[in-house]
Design an enzyme around this catalytic site. Structure first.
Site, PDB file in Angstrom:
ATOM      1  N   SER A  70       0.839  -1.193   0.000  1.00  0.00           N
ATOM      2  CA  SER A  70       0.000   0.000   0.000  1.00  0.00           C
ATOM      3  C   SER A  70       0.881   1.253   0.000  1.00  0.00           C
ATOM      4  O   SER A  70       1.678   1.444  -0.921  1.00  0.00           O
ATOM      5  CB  SER A  70      -0.958  -0.050   1.191  1.00  0.00           C
ATOM      6  OG  SER A  70      -1.985   0.894   1.061  1.00  0.00           O
TER       7      SER A  70
ATOM      8  N   ASP B 106     -10.218  -3.290  -4.893  1.00  0.00           N
ATOM      9  CA  ASP B 106      -9.248  -2.345  -4.341  1.00  0.00           C
ATOM     10  C   ASP B 106      -9.200  -1.121  -5.247  1.00  0.00           C
ATOM     11  O   ASP B 106      -8.965  -1.259  -6.453  1.00  0.00           O
ATOM     12  CB  ASP B 106      -7.876  -3.020  -4.280  1.00  0.00           C
ATOM     13  CG  ASP B 106      -6.807  -2.172  -3.611  1.00  0.00           C
ATOM     14  OD1 ASP B 106      -7.045  -0.975  -3.358  1.00  0.00           O
ATOM     15  OD2 ASP B 106      -5.713  -2.709  -3.349  1.00  0.00           O
TER      16      ASP B 106
ATOM     17  N   HIS C  87      -8.004  -5.153  -0.797  1.00  0.00           N
ATOM     18  CA  HIS C  87      -6.795  -4.539  -0.266  1.00  0.00           C
ATOM     19  C   HIS C  87      -6.493  -5.162   1.100  1.00  0.00           C
ATOM     20  O   HIS C  87      -7.397  -5.473   1.868  1.00  0.00           O
ATOM     21  CB  HIS C  87      -7.043  -3.034  -0.113  1.00  0.00           C
ATOM     22  CG  HIS C  87      -5.809  -2.227   0.087  1.00  0.00           C
ATOM     23  ND1 HIS C  87      -4.955  -1.897  -0.944  1.00  0.00           N
ATOM     24  CD2 HIS C  87      -5.282  -1.658   1.204  1.00  0.00           C
ATOM     25  CE1 HIS C  87      -3.969  -1.155  -0.473  1.00  0.00           C
ATOM     26  NE2 HIS C  87      -4.131  -1.006   0.828  1.00  0.00           N
TER      27      HIS C  87
END
Length: 391
Positions: free
Chosen positions: A239, A333, A363
């Site tokens: 991320s 995501d 995610h």
């Protein structure tokens, strides 16, 4: 050369999978406070390792959801759905305050996907494998600490991975992503240096990026101290940490510092366009959605102009001369489109890339190998590239 794989294979949920869970947020209780090397076996409540002996007497059960599939994820796989249901329950149900409406201080205390994965393991009697790495804490620069994971097996000098956790540069900590780091160390046989960079809004852009590069430079200078091989160093992150890993490679190139041998970039923040196809398709997804990404940018960037920096907007940056990479994305995501675009643009810049998108997951799935089959697959895919580059 870009190698593209569409993740569709379904495996049975692993019981003793390495690497339990990773999350977008966790109670902000990192315990790395030592200013010199100290023994560090603390794991926060959000990523606590349950007593294997206490769970061994009860056989694991198949991980199954208890509700219909959410409207925002009609193709979500059952194990992933069970984790999302646990997250909803821990967060207070459908009437709970969304994280994008919280202050950063509130968000840092909110239940995380790591907490949800752990709750799912408990519910379905899934035990935790024993730890396979020793940890030490080091202060590497003013305000910047790292946790060094050293394999208990193998022989030094080990390959080294410098790892950057997620959380939108605002939330989460080393404990939140402990399981992902342990999985990488276990499966690659590498020392992993997990970086606790400073976060917004207390420390705005480019603080996290500069801290991340400082930690990389420290690792280059101290490989012998951590039983590492200075010629076999990679960067990795999830991320916001995926963004930082790629940005560190760019900074090393531009500052003529030794480049990492490889990059593992997992569902990265790679752009500043909140109207990509995956952003528009994932306005309600959990644990990450469009509103929450806007919230992260609000609290980390000084002004919207920072979003155009090549350190943030990786997909429009100069990517030439960067190390080979593995990039992982997830179907549900908002960051999926830019992750794929980053893979494409690295390829156009002459960088070898292995890319794979995993269907049916969200995610933060990467660290959930004990619960989510696709996480085990993604870890194996990531480790393949790392081991090849660091051999």
């Amino acid at each position: 050369m870009l190698s593209f794989f569409q993740g569709t294979a379904r495996w049975a949920a692993p019981v003793a999978a390495l690497g339990l869970l990773a999350a977008c947020s966790s109670s902000q209780t990192t315990t790395d406070t030592a200013t010199t090397a100290t023994a560090d076996s603390t794991v926060a409540a959000g990523a606590a390792r349950p007593d294997s002996a206490a769970t061994a007497s009860t056989a694991p059960k198949p991980v199954t959801p208890s509700k219909p599939k959410p409207t925002w994820a009609p193709g979500i796989h059952p194990e992933m759905q069970a984790v999302i249901e646990a997250l909803d329950s821990l967060s207070g149900g459908p009437t709970a305050k969304p994280m994008a409406k919280m202050t950063p201080q509130e968000a840092r205390k909110a239940p995380s996907a790591a907490d949800a994965a752990m709750a799912t393991m408990k519910k379905f009697n899934i035990p935790t494998p024993p730890a396979t790495a020793d940890t030490m804490s080091r202060t590497v620069a003013p305000g910047v600490k790292v946790r060094v994971y050293t394999p208990k097996a193998g022989t030094a000098p080990y390959p080294v991975i410098v790892y950057y956790h997620g959380g939108g540069w605002v939330i989460a900590n080393l404990d939140t992503y402990d399981a992902s780091v342990r999985a990488l160390s276990e499966q690659t046989g590498a020392v992993v240096v997990s970086v606790a960079y400073r976060q917004g809004p207390e420390f705005k852009f480019p603080t996290a990026h500069n801290d991340s590069f400082a930690a990389y430079q420290w690792t280059l200078a101290h490989t012998a101290d951590i039983k590492g091989d200075p010629k076999r160093i990679a960067v990795a992150g999830e991320s916001a940490g995926g963004n930082l890993a790629c940005a560190v490679s760019m900074m090393a190139r531009d500052k003529k510092v030794a480049l990492p041998k490889y990059q593992l970039i997992v569902y990265p923040i790679a752009g500043y366009d909140l109207n990509t196809p995956s952003y528009l398709a994932n306005t309600q997804t959990k644990p990450l959605n469009k509103d929450l990404m806007a919230w992260f940018f609000k609290y980390y960037l000084r002004t919207p102009a920072d979003g155009k920096s090549p350190m943030i907007d990786l997909v429009h940056a100069n990517l030439k001369g960067l190390p080979a990479a593995t990039i992982v994305t997830a179907q549900y995501d908002p960051l999926m489109s830019e992750g794929k675009m980053l893979a494409d643009n690295l390829q156009k810049a002459g960088v070898p890339v292995q890319y794979k998108n995993y269907e049916g997951v969200t995610h933060e799935f990467f660290g959930m190998a004990a619960v989510v089959p696709e996480a085990k697959q993604a870890q194996a895919f990531a480790v393949e590239g790392l081991k090849s580059a660091l051999k």
